[in-house]
Design a protein around this motif. Sequence first.
Motif, mmCIF file in Angstrom:
data_model
loop_
_atom_site.group_PDB
_atom_site.id
_atom_site.type_symbol
_atom_site.label_atom_id
_atom_site.label_comp_id
_atom_site.label_asym_id
_atom_site.label_seq_id
_atom_site.Cartn_x
_atom_site.Cartn_y
_atom_site.Cartn_z
ATOM 1 N N THR A 1 0.616 -1.212 0.008
ATOM 2 C CA THR A 1 0.011 -0.027 -0.174
ATOM 3 C C THR A 1 0.775 1.239 -0.135
ATOM 4 O OG1 THR A 1 -0.300 -0.300 2.437
ATOM 5 C CG2 THR A 1 -2.026 -1.276 1.255
ATOM 6 N N MET A 2 1.854 1.257 0.595
ATOM 7 C CA MET A 2 2.901 2.359 0.830
ATOM 8 C C MET A 2 3.347 2.762 -0.683
ATOM 9 S SD MET A 2 6.139 3.118 3.273
ATOM 10 C CE MET A 2 7.184 1.789 2.537
ATOM 11 N N TYR A 3 4.136 1.758 -1.390
ATOM 12 C CA TYR A 3 4.532 2.127 -2.607
ATOM 13 C C TYR A 3 3.615 2.181 -3.781
ATOM 14 C CZ TYR A 3 9.355 1.166 -1.108
ATOM 15 O OH TYR A 3 10.497 1.219 -0.504
ATOM 16 N N GLY A 4 2.573 1.624 -3.357
ATOM 17 C CA GLY A 4 1.201 1.902 -4.385
ATOM 18 C C GLY A 4 0.917 3.408 -4.307
ATOM 19 N N THR A 5 0.920 4.133 -3.047
ATOM 20 C CA THR A 5 0.605 5.254 -3.054
ATOM 21 C C THR A 5 1.723 6.307 -3.513
ATOM 22 O OG1 THR A 5 -0.586 4.741 -0.703
ATOM 23 C CG2 THR A 5 0.140 7.053 -1.091
ATOM 24 N N PHE A 6 2.857 5.819 -3.394
ATOM 25 C CA PHE A 6 3.996 6.502 -3.885
ATOM 26 C C PHE A 6 3.890 6.750 -5.303
ATOM 27 C CE2 PHE A 6 7.058 5.552 0.014
ATOM 28 C CZ PHE A 6 6.582 6.488 0.620
ATOM 29 N N TYR A 7 3.705 5.526 -6.101
ATOM 30 C CA TYR A 7 3.672 5.570 -7.509
ATOM 31 C C TYR A 7 2.282 6.021 -8.337
ATOM 32 C CZ TYR A 7 8.363 3.483 -7.008
ATOM 33 O OH TYR A 7 9.592 3.222 -6.916
ATOM 34 N N THR A 8 1.289 6.417 -7.297
ATOM 35 C CA THR A 8 0.243 7.107 -7.991
ATOM 36 C C THR A 8 0.211 8.501 -8.199
ATOM 37 O OG1 THR A 8 -0.965 5.116 -6.695
ATOM 38 C CG2 THR A 8 -2.131 7.335 -7.397
ATOM 39 N N HIS A 9 -0.136 8.880 -9.461
ATOM 40 C CA HIS A 9 0.133 10.121 -9.555
ATOM 41 C C HIS A 9 -0.788 11.112 -8.759
ATOM 42 C CE1 HIS A 9 0.069 13.954 -12.151
ATOM 43 N NE2 HIS A 9 1.118 13.459 -12.743
ATOM 44 N N PRO A 10 -0.284 12.388 -8.357
ATOM 45 C CA PRO A 10 -1.019 13.115 -7.385
ATOM 46 C C PRO A 10 -2.709 13.708 -7.956
ATOM 47 C CG PRO A 10 1.190 13.912 -7.655
ATOM 48 C CD PRO A 10 1.056 12.832 -8.537
#
Length: 344
Positions: free
Chosen positions: A173-182
């Motif tokens: 979930t953390m890296y999924g949040t990091f790599y999701t466009h703002p």
Amino acid sequence: MSFVLRRPFAVSSTAFKQFSKPSNVIRAFHSSSPKSSNFFNPRPLTSTSNAQSLLKSQALRNGFKRSYQTPSYQPANPAASGNLTQRLVMGAALVGGTILATNLIFNRETREDGGMPPFEREYLNQTFMHTGLGVGIIALAARTLHQSGWSYRLMATNPWLVVGLGLAASFGTMYGTFYTHPDNYIQKYALWTAFNVTQAAILTPLMFMSPAILARAGLYTVGMMGSIAFIGATAKQEKYLYLGGPLLAGVAIVAISGFAPLVLPATAVRTLAWTENIWLYGGLAVFGGFTLYDVQKILHHARMSERGLVRKDVVNESISLELDFLNIFIRMVQILSMRQNNRR
């Protein structure tokens, strides 16, 4: 006799002879009523007997009367409110003194640009707001899961399975949040919320601790992170960014010491004691340094975002501060619980 039995409704003449003479028991309607005896008539009460009976009945009612009037409440410990106020004042003085001391020791060289620009201040404030919101989601989710019995099921599960699944869910979930466009708000905040719920599911057994210990640990964590964040925000630009490499090595040592109880035998008491001290106090130092590093990194990203080099993403920045808060909070809880057990 047989005739009489054959006619059951026939009455012999001798049966009426006993009623032929009038008896004084039967009273005609025109005759006067006989004088009644005084046996069944109550005696006339005098004024003295009335007063005595009234007093007796009043005394009887007072004897069985239950009073529902309770005395006015007085606290068992009159100084309890004073002690609470004194503790709050001492806690506030401790936090303020920590901020002042760290500012005088570590922040002798302040910014040369005359203060924090408005864009950096807005970026930092939004990051702190998301950090507080994330910590609130974690606390609320942990409380809800604990009330549903999740803590008991988690503690009854194999610890290696808990560690493996917890790390997989956290990193996913953390890296999924990091790599999701703002700009993808729905997916971004959905993954960020899933990350917070994952942290809450792992930290749910902390709810078995005393609420007083949890409150004090939260207060100390806020004071520690607030003072360090103040130092990082008012220090010279990029002054503490060099700490990234040493802090990464330190957190690796702390993580290895945290896995020691799962690997070492229970007979290695001295080694386990050393690893516990490294995990506790070394972890406090390492994640305190990470707080200082993360605040300066956030300000550095704010300047880069203002120039158009990177996109503004306060959600990603808040995750770093959330991890710092959780790691410091866990160690504060364990230290306070150990001190309470030693006092007993």
